[in-house]
Design an enzyme around this catalytic site. Structure first.
Site, mmCIF file in Angstrom:
data_model
loop_
_atom_site.group_PDB
_atom_site.id
_atom_site.type_symbol
_atom_site.label_atom_id
_atom_site.label_comp_id
_atom_site.label_asym_id
_atom_site.label_seq_id
_atom_site.Cartn_x
_atom_site.Cartn_y
_atom_site.Cartn_z
ATOM 1 N N HIS A 84 20.812 18.893 -7.533
ATOM 2 C CA HIS A 84 22.072 18.336 -7.032
ATOM 3 C C HIS A 84 22.971 17.945 -8.198
ATOM 4 O O HIS A 84 22.634 18.167 -9.365
ATOM 5 C CB HIS A 84 21.824 17.173 -6.071
ATOM 6 C CG HIS A 84 21.079 16.022 -6.677
ATOM 7 N ND1 HIS A 84 21.667 15.138 -7.564
ATOM 8 C CD2 HIS A 84 19.799 15.611 -6.545
ATOM 9 C CE1 HIS A 84 20.789 14.237 -7.930
ATOM 10 N NE2 HIS A 84 19.631 14.508 -7.333
ATOM 11 N N CYS A 111 8.648 7.774 -6.386
ATOM 12 C CA CYS A 111 8.734 7.454 -7.824
ATOM 13 C C CYS A 111 7.506 7.936 -8.563
ATOM 14 O O CYS A 111 7.527 8.021 -9.780
ATOM 15 C CB CYS A 111 8.790 5.951 -8.075
ATOM 16 S SG CYS A 111 10.191 5.108 -7.417
ATOM 17 N N LYS A 167 24.100 5.186 -4.537
ATOM 18 C CA LYS A 167 23.499 6.111 -5.486
ATOM 19 C C LYS A 167 23.055 7.365 -4.728
ATOM 20 O O LYS A 167 22.482 7.270 -3.659
ATOM 21 C CB LYS A 167 22.286 5.416 -6.106
ATOM 22 C CG LYS A 167 21.552 6.241 -7.120
ATOM 23 C CD LYS A 167 20.245 5.582 -7.460
ATOM 24 C CE LYS A 167 19.194 6.643 -7.667
ATOM 25 N NZ LYS A 167 17.849 6.115 -7.709
ATOM 26 N N CYS A 227 4.762 3.934 -4.728
ATOM 27 C CA CYS A 227 5.868 4.682 -4.106
ATOM 28 C C CYS A 227 5.678 6.152 -4.456
ATOM 29 O O CYS A 227 5.767 6.529 -5.614
ATOM 30 C CB CYS A 227 7.231 4.197 -4.602
ATOM 31 S SG CYS A 227 8.564 5.311 -4.092
ATOM 32 N N HIS A 283 14.222 4.106 -3.890
ATOM 33 C CA HIS A 283 14.199 5.056 -2.782
ATOM 34 C C HIS A 283 14.304 4.409 -1.407
ATOM 35 O O HIS A 283 14.430 5.110 -0.407
ATOM 36 C CB HIS A 283 12.935 5.923 -2.851
ATOM 37 C CG HIS A 283 12.887 6.752 -4.097
ATOM 38 N ND1 HIS A 283 12.256 6.338 -5.242
ATOM 39 C CD2 HIS A 283 13.460 7.947 -4.379
ATOM 40 C CE1 HIS A 283 12.409 7.268 -6.178
ATOM 41 N NE2 HIS A 283 13.135 8.240 -5.688
ATOM 42 N N HIS A 337 21.699 16.229 -11.481
ATOM 43 C CA HIS A 337 21.037 17.072 -12.476
ATOM 44 C C HIS A 337 22.082 17.833 -13.291
ATOM 45 O O HIS A 337 22.002 17.937 -14.509
ATOM 46 C CB HIS A 337 20.093 18.069 -11.796
ATOM 47 C CG HIS A 337 19.088 17.413 -10.894
ATOM 48 N ND1 HIS A 337 18.861 17.839 -9.610
ATOM 49 C CD2 HIS A 337 18.292 16.345 -11.088
ATOM 50 C CE1 HIS A 337 17.941 17.067 -9.058
ATOM 51 N NE2 HIS A 337 17.583 16.149 -9.941
ATOM 52 N N LYS A 388 17.922 12.545 -3.603
ATOM 53 C CA LYS A 388 17.437 13.559 -2.678
ATOM 54 C C LYS A 388 16.742 12.901 -1.499
ATOM 55 O O LYS A 388 16.848 13.345 -0.370
ATOM 56 C CB LYS A 388 16.486 14.496 -3.427
ATOM 57 C CG LYS A 388 17.218 15.400 -4.382
ATOM 58 C CD LYS A 388 16.287 16.315 -5.141
ATOM 59 C CE LYS A 388 15.591 15.601 -6.261
ATOM 60 N NZ LYS A 388 15.100 16.524 -7.310
ATOM 61 N N CYS A 406 10.898 0.108 -1.995
ATOM 62 C CA CYS A 406 11.117 0.641 -3.344
ATOM 63 C C CYS A 406 12.599 0.487 -3.720
ATOM 64 O O CYS A 406 13.468 0.899 -2.957
ATOM 65 C CB CYS A 406 10.731 2.122 -3.367
ATOM 66 S SG CYS A 406 11.410 2.978 -4.797
HETATM 67 N N1 MSP Z 1 10.962 14.327 -13.456
HETATM 68 C C1 MSP Z 1 11.529 13.076 -13.803
HETATM 69 C C2 MSP Z 1 11.975 13.037 -15.240
HETATM 70 C C3 MSP Z 1 10.920 13.301 -16.261
HETATM 71 S S1 MSP Z 1 11.567 13.302 -17.866
HETATM 72 C C4 MSP Z 1 10.258 13.311 -18.854
HETATM 73 C C5 MSP Z 1 12.728 12.805 -12.920
HETATM 74 N N2 MSP Z 1 13.306 13.878 -12.368
HETATM 75 S S2 MSP Z 1 14.605 13.823 -11.429
HETATM 76 O O1 MSP Z 1 14.778 15.166 -10.929
HETATM 77 O O2 MSP Z 1 14.508 12.798 -10.463
HETATM 78 O O3 MSP Z 1 15.796 13.533 -12.401
HETATM 79 C C6 MSP Z 1 16.245 12.229 -12.692
HETATM 80 C C7 MSP Z 1 17.445 12.350 -13.575
HETATM 81 O O4 MSP Z 1 18.442 13.179 -12.958
HETATM 82 C C8 MSP Z 1 18.204 11.057 -13.876
HETATM 83 O O5 MSP Z 1 17.633 10.287 -14.896
HETATM 84 C C9 MSP Z 1 19.540 11.620 -14.275
HETATM 85 O O6 MSP Z 1 19.458 12.204 -15.531
HETATM 86 C C10 MSP Z 1 19.734 12.707 -13.243
HETATM 87 N N3 MSP Z 1 20.312 12.179 -12.016
HETATM 88 C C11 MSP Z 1 19.751 12.226 -10.777
HETATM 89 N N4 MSP Z 1 20.623 11.691 -9.897
HETATM 90 C C12 MSP Z 1 21.727 11.281 -10.535
HETATM 91 C C13 MSP Z 1 22.945 10.705 -10.134
HETATM 92 N N5 MSP Z 1 23.232 10.424 -8.885
HETATM 93 N N6 MSP Z 1 23.851 10.425 -11.096
HETATM 94 C C14 MSP Z 1 23.619 10.697 -12.404
HETATM 95 N N7 MSP Z 1 22.488 11.240 -12.805
HETATM 96 C C15 MSP Z 1 21.511 11.532 -11.908
HETATM 97 O O7 MSP Z 1 13.122 11.668 -12.808
#
Ligand code: MSP
Length: 508
Positions: A18, A129, A294, A126, A146, A21, A297, A143
């Site tokens: 999304h 997480c 925020k 959770c 989430h 990322h 997913k 959580c």
């Molecule tokens: N797999 C773990 C990360 C492991 S790193 C060794 C994870 N993955 S995640 O798919 O959930 O990605 C989280 C990251 O995605 C956040 O830290 C950020 O970089 C990005 N974001 C996810 N949602 C976001 C927003 N709504 N806004 C900004 N960044 C966001 O956690």
């Protein structure tokens, strides 16, 4: 010139990508491109986190194996990088055999150093997480990230003596006040350390989808330990020679605040135990929010940037990200404000500046950029503001102020537009002021050339199209930041016809 190693989190493949990322990947790309412009030796890493409960559950729900699920999802994440025009040097998957082998060696080292012991773990877990919570950390029993109710779990695990590193971590923070940026995130992480660190469970007995613990194959390594190590493992097996000596320690790990504790505490603890240097900085940007909450997913309130990118190309999205939301802070995003900014700033400010300049050079000078006869180019009233902008934007980009630098650049765009109004080239033409008109048209072309250098990290495609229209070359040397100096416009450039950079979006 130095080395610069920047990473994004590796994203979970439990669901489709999304905007969050795309945002972090774009931010890391802006920074990577900028450092290449400075002449730094850059390595930019992104990838996917494919083990753990979340991914296993997603696969089960679809009736496929976790491996099949990951193989199908990874393409979508690779596509995100491609769609936003990211120049990552490697894409790591935690299911890569080389990563697995490295993770095993790494945890074996922690074990051999006496930092791992067997214990039993129970707590509120959770699954979203993949983390345990204490009652105190929950919000109304849910959580905090989430909004779901953690379940009680108990199992026999291997533990890592994080507590033994509490003092060294705190010392590292005190000695490196820029370790975590921005400052309030540093304070958050340090105060968490000062409150006292518990040992952490680093294996799972019930889960099969993961990397086996090397000394006890009945357990798999906790997904967060597996994932964090990617930043090092990738340097070993990315194509070419072993890059560890060249790029470790990482210059910047970029992420949002959701995963600060893992990166700011657990990761440095593991590195100290295994005998590696700590990364230089973590940069914690904010959350993009939609409708005030925020995006996540699990909550299902996700804005899809990909149709916008398919329609308008990657640059308007890249631009919008750092214009609309102050980088480092949380901010609201939405398609309406995307369109408003696109029309007012991309179509009007930048698009019109280029099309006016090119069409006037076509009309008044037969398509050849004139050279002012009565003064050296350096005398232009635009020289000082342009070079000032380049200097300020450089410092802001070096300081990770991605929104500040873009504002500085946009000031220059607006300054150039004002120059058109002030000089009124159409009046100069009518009055037969040949030298004045030559100077105006030359200055606008030179201003746009300089802008193409400054804009390159944010809008690489646009920057190339600006150069094309002006008849300039578009190779890495031409984009070097040192080219953002007034008075380097080659002689005799012939402008090229072309479509508008940003056709206006008509309201639906
Ligand atoms: N797999 C773990 C990360 C492991 S790193 C060794 C994870 N993955 S995640 O798919 O959930 O990605 C989280 C990251 O995605 C956040 O830290 C950020 O970089 C990005 N974001 C996810 N949602 C976001 C927003 N709504 N806004 C900004 N960044 C966001 O956690």
């Amino acid at each position: 010139m130095g080395t610069f190693y920047v990473t994004t989190p590796i994203y979970y493949v439990n669901d489709v990508p999304h905007i969050g990322h795309a945002y972090t990947t774009t931010a890391a790309d802006v920074v990577a491109r900028f450092h290449r412009q400075l002449g730094d030796d850059v390595f930019f890493l992104t990838g996917t986190d494919e083990h753990g409960n979340k991914v296993a559950q997603a696969a089960t729900a679809r009736g496929v194996t976790p491996g099949q699920h990951a193989d199908e999802m990874v393409g979508k994440f690779k596509e995100v990088a491609r769609k936003v025009d990211a120049t990552n040097d490697f894409f790591i998957r935690t299911t890569d055999p080389e990563h697995k082998a490295f993770v095993q060696r790494f945890v074996q080292r922690c074990h051999d150093n006496g930092d791992v012991y067997e214990g039993s773990y129970s707590g509120l877990y959770c699954p979203a997480c993949e983390a345990y919570y204490t009652e105190d950390n929950l919000v109304n029993g849910l959580c905090p990230d989430h909004g779901i109710r953690p379940t009680f779990m108990e199992e026999k695990n291997y533990f890592f003596r994080l507590s033994a590193y509490q003092e060294r971590l705190a010392e590292h923070y005190r000695a490196h006040p820029d370790f975590v940026r921005p400052r309030h995130r540093y304070n958050e992480a340090l105060s968490f350390i000062e409150q006292g660190l518990d040992d952490i469970s680093i294996s799972r007995a019930t889960l099969k989808w993961g990397i086996p613990v090397p000394w006890d194959e009945s357990q798999v390594i906790y997904v967060w330990v597996d994932a964090l190590i990617n930043y090092l493992s990738a340097l070993h097996y990315a194509p070419g020679e072993d890059l560890v000596a060249r790029f470790w320690p990482a210059t910047y790990h970029m992420m949002a605040q959701d995963i600060l504790k893992f990166h700011g505490i657990i990761w440095p603890g593991l590195l100290l135990s295994a005998g590696f240097e700590l990364p230089e900085h973590l940069f914690i940007h904010g959350y993009l929010k939609l409708g005030g909450e925020k995006m996540s997913k699990t909550r299902g309130n996700v804005m899809d940037p990909f149709p916008l990118i398919d329609h308008y190309g990657p640059d308007p999205f890249r631009f919008y990200c750092f214009r609309e939301v102050n980088f480092g802070q949380d901010g609201m995003v939405g398609e309406e404000s995307f369109r408003a900014r696109y029309n007012s700033e991309l179509a009007n400010d930048l698009g019109n500046l280029l099309s006016r300049t090119v069409s006037m050079i076509g009309k008044y000078r037969d398509g050849v950029v004139p050279v002012p006869a009565d003064r050296t180019a350096v005398d232009s009233p635009l020289a000082a503001p342009a070079e000032r902008a380049a200097g300020i934007a450089r410092r802001q980009l070096e300081d990770m102020d991605l929104s500040g630098a873009l504002e500085t650049i946009w000031d220059l765009v607006r300054r150039l537009n004002r120059y058109v109004e002030e000089q009124a080239p159409w009046k100069q033409a009518k009055a037969g002021e040949v030298d004045a008109l030559d100077a105006t048209l030359h200055d606008l072309a030179e201003g746009l050339r300089l802008l193409s250098v400054l804009l390159h990290p944010y809008m690489p495609g646009t920057s190339g199209r600006i150069r094309e229209r002006l008849g300039l070359r578009a190779d890495p040397i031409a984009y070097a930041w040192s080219e953002a100096t007034w008075g380097r416009l080659p002689l005799g450039l012939r402008i090229q016809a072309g479509e508008p950079l940003f056709p206006r979006i008509e309201s639906e």
